[in-house]
Design a protein around this motif. Structure first.
Motif, PDB file in Angstrom:
ATOM      1  N   ALA A   1      17.942  21.524 -34.045  1.00 28.22           N
ATOM      2  CA  ALA A   1      17.753  20.114 -34.381  1.00 28.22           C
ATOM      3  C   ALA A   1      16.433  19.569 -33.847  1.00 28.22           C
ATOM      4  O   ALA A   1      16.013  18.490 -34.241  1.00 28.22           O
ATOM      5  N   ASP A   2      15.783  20.314 -32.956  1.00 26.97           N
ATOM      6  CA  ASP A   2      14.586  19.810 -32.296  1.00 26.97           C
ATOM      7  C   ASP A   2      13.738  21.000 -31.858  1.00 26.97           C
ATOM      8  O   ASP A   2      14.134  22.159 -32.031  1.00 26.97           O
ATOM      9  N   PHE A   3      12.586  20.708 -31.282  1.00 21.84           N
ATOM     10  CA  PHE A   3      11.769  21.765 -30.683  1.00 21.84           C
ATOM     11  C   PHE A   3      12.565  22.409 -29.556  1.00 21.84           C
ATOM     12  O   PHE A   3      13.318  21.737 -28.863  1.00 21.84           O
ATOM     13  N   PHE A   4      12.363  23.711 -29.332  1.00 22.26           N
ATOM     14  CA  PHE A   4      13.014  24.364 -28.195  1.00 22.26           C
ATOM     15  C   PHE A   4      12.029  24.643 -27.078  1.00 22.26           C
ATOM     16  O   PHE A   4      12.407  25.006 -25.978  1.00 22.26           O
ATOM     17  N   SER A   5      10.751  24.455 -27.362  1.00 20.78           N
ATOM     18  CA  SER A   5       9.698  24.578 -26.361  1.00 20.78           C
ATOM     19  C   SER A   5       8.610  23.585 -26.758  1.00 20.78           C
ATOM     20  O   SER A   5       8.305  23.453 -27.948  1.00 20.78           O
ATOM     21  N   PRO A   6       8.042  22.873 -25.806  1.00 16.79           N
ATOM     22  CA  PRO A   6       7.085  21.815 -26.142  1.00 16.79           C
ATOM     23  C   PRO A   6       5.945  22.293 -27.048  1.00 16.79           C
ATOM     24  O   PRO A   6       5.168  23.173 -26.682  1.00 16.79           O
ATOM     25  N   GLY A   7       5.885  21.726 -28.239  1.00 18.95           N
ATOM     26  CA  GLY A   7       4.796  22.005 -29.171  1.00 18.95           C
ATOM     27  C   GLY A   7       4.881  23.308 -29.925  1.00 18.95           C
ATOM     28  O   GLY A   7       4.120  23.543 -30.854  1.00 18.95           O
TER      29      GLY A   7
ATOM     30  N   ALA B   1      12.093  12.339 -21.418  1.00 18.04           N
ATOM     31  CA  ALA B   1      12.902  11.128 -21.272  1.00 18.04           C
ATOM     32  C   ALA B   1      14.378  11.462 -21.474  1.00 18.04           C
ATOM     33  O   ALA B   1      14.720  12.309 -22.300  1.00 18.04           O
ATOM     34  N   PRO B   2      15.239  10.801 -20.730  1.00 17.48           N
ATOM     35  CA  PRO B   2      16.678  11.057 -20.863  1.00 17.48           C
ATOM     36  C   PRO B   2      17.200  10.839 -22.274  1.00 17.48           C
ATOM     37  O   PRO B   2      18.202  11.415 -22.658  1.00 17.48           O
ATOM     38  N   ASP B   3      16.531  10.005 -23.055  1.00 18.58           N
ATOM     39  CA  ASP B   3      16.994   9.745 -24.414  1.00 18.58           C
ATOM     40  C   ASP B   3      16.638  10.881 -25.372  1.00 18.58           C
ATOM     41  O   ASP B   3      16.920  10.793 -26.556  1.00 18.58           O
ATOM     42  N   ARG B   4      16.026  11.926 -24.886  1.00 17.37           N
ATOM     43  CA  ARG B   4      15.672  13.086 -25.716  1.00 17.37           C
ATOM     44  C   ARG B   4      16.772  14.147 -25.649  1.00 17.37           C
ATOM     45  O   ARG B   4      16.515  15.321 -25.461  1.00 17.37           O
ATOM     46  N   ARG B   5      17.993  13.687 -25.764  1.00 18.81           N
ATOM     47  CA  ARG B   5      19.142  14.583 -25.661  1.00 18.81           C
ATOM     48  C   ARG B   5      19.045  15.750 -26.643  1.00 18.81           C
ATOM     49  O   ARG B   5      19.361  16.889 -26.310  1.00 18.81           O
ATOM     50  N   SER B   6      18.591  15.487 -27.853  1.00 16.37           N
ATOM     51  CA  SER B   6      18.474  16.542 -28.855  1.00 16.37           C
ATOM     52  C   SER B   6      17.548  17.661 -28.362  1.00 16.37           C
ATOM     53  O   SER B   6      17.860  18.845 -28.491  1.00 16.37           O
ATOM     54  N   TYR B   7      16.411  17.278 -27.796  1.00 21.59           N
ATOM     55  CA  TYR B   7      15.474  18.285 -27.267  1.00 21.59           C
ATOM     56  C   TYR B   7      16.109  19.062 -26.117  1.00 21.59           C
ATOM     57  O   TYR B   7      16.043  20.296 -26.080  1.00 21.59           O
ATOM     58  N   ILE B   8      16.736  18.357 -25.188  1.00 18.47           N
ATOM     59  CA  ILE B   8      17.343  19.005 -24.025  1.00 18.47           C
ATOM     60  C   ILE B   8      18.428  19.988 -24.464  1.00 18.47           C
ATOM     61  O   ILE B   8      18.507  21.115 -23.969  1.00 18.47           O
ATOM     62  N   GLU B   9      19.258  19.580 -25.423  1.00 19.75           N
ATOM     63  CA  GLU B   9      20.323  20.464 -25.921  1.00 19.75           C
ATOM     64  C   GLU B   9      19.741  21.669 -26.648  1.00 19.75           C
ATOM     65  O   GLU B   9      20.226  22.793 -26.491  1.00 19.75           O
ATOM     66  N   THR B  10      18.701  21.457 -27.449  1.00 26.68           N
ATOM     67  CA  THR B  10      18.076  22.572 -28.165  1.00 26.68           C
ATOM     68  C   THR B  10      17.423  23.539 -27.175  1.00 26.68           C
ATOM     69  O   THR B  10      17.486  24.756 -27.344  1.00 26.68           O
ATOM     70  N   ARG B  11      16.825  22.999 -26.147  1.00 27.39           N
ATOM     71  CA  ARG B  11      16.191  23.833 -25.102  1.00 27.39           C
ATOM     72  C   ARG B  11      17.238  24.702 -24.404  1.00 27.39           C
ATOM     73  O   ARG B  11      17.022  25.880 -24.191  1.00 27.39           O
TER      74      ARG B  11
END
Length: 181
Positions: free
Chosen positions: A22-28, A113-123
């Motif tokens: 759903a999102d990036f799994f590593s920055p960039g 940011a804590p609101d980046r739940r999608s990124y954190i979960e994908t990571r």
């Protein structure tokens, strides 16, 4: 005709993970068209384009990762990974694809940011996928990727007419204190 992303099974597995994410799994980091040229090439160095296999965006600003095909007989997944920076940096980033995949899992940005739940979960999902697909982090190698391939890469760049690029690699080697073998 195969509809696989690439001729490299490891990249195809990563592409499958990326496509389900759903999102990036590593920055960039993002896989892009396999084998599409890198911005560093020009019409004056066809040997360069023949040996550099671009496969991913490394940063949101336009840096990229590519494989350096220094040996026609080498397994494509075992080729060194080159970082082509959008601001002119150039270096050997990883010994091979699996090393790169594990490195992508190591960098945990502190400023998410804590609101980046999608990124954190994908990571988190990426780290689980990585270990279940390729195993735990491989043992540390005796020499880093620049020490292993850097001078050979710089010499090859010079041989194919990319002297300015070779100079950047040599500057990085010298800054890292890596003497010519």
């Amino acid at each position: 005709m195969s509809d696989a992303y690439s001729p490299i099974p490891e990249l195809n597995l990563l592409k499958g993970f990326q496509d389900r994410s759903a999102d990036f799994f590593s920055p960039g980091f993002e896989l892009r068209e396999y084998g599409k040229g890198v911005a560093w090439s020009d019409d004056e160095a066809p040997e360069f384009d023949a040996r550099i296999i671009s496969f991913a965006r490394a940063t949101v600003s336009g840096s990229s990762y590519a494989l350096w095909r220094y040996d026609d007989d080498a397994d494509l997944s075992a080729l060194p990974v080159i970082f082509f920076g959008d601001e002119g940096d150039l270096y050997v980033a990883a010994h091979d694809l699996r090393d790169l995949f594990h490195e992508l899992a190591q960098d945990d940005p502190d400023d998410i940011a804590p609101d980046r739940r999608s990124y954190i979960e994908t990571r988190r999902a990426y780290k689980v996928w990585l270990e279940s697909t390729f195993g735990p982090v491989p043992p540390e190698r005796e020499r880093g990727p620049m020490a292993e391939y850097g001078w050979r890469f710089a010499d090859w760049l010079t041989a194919v007419g990319m002297e300015d690029a070779a100079e950047i690699v040599v500057d990085n080697l010298e800054a890292m204190g890596i003497d010519r073998p």
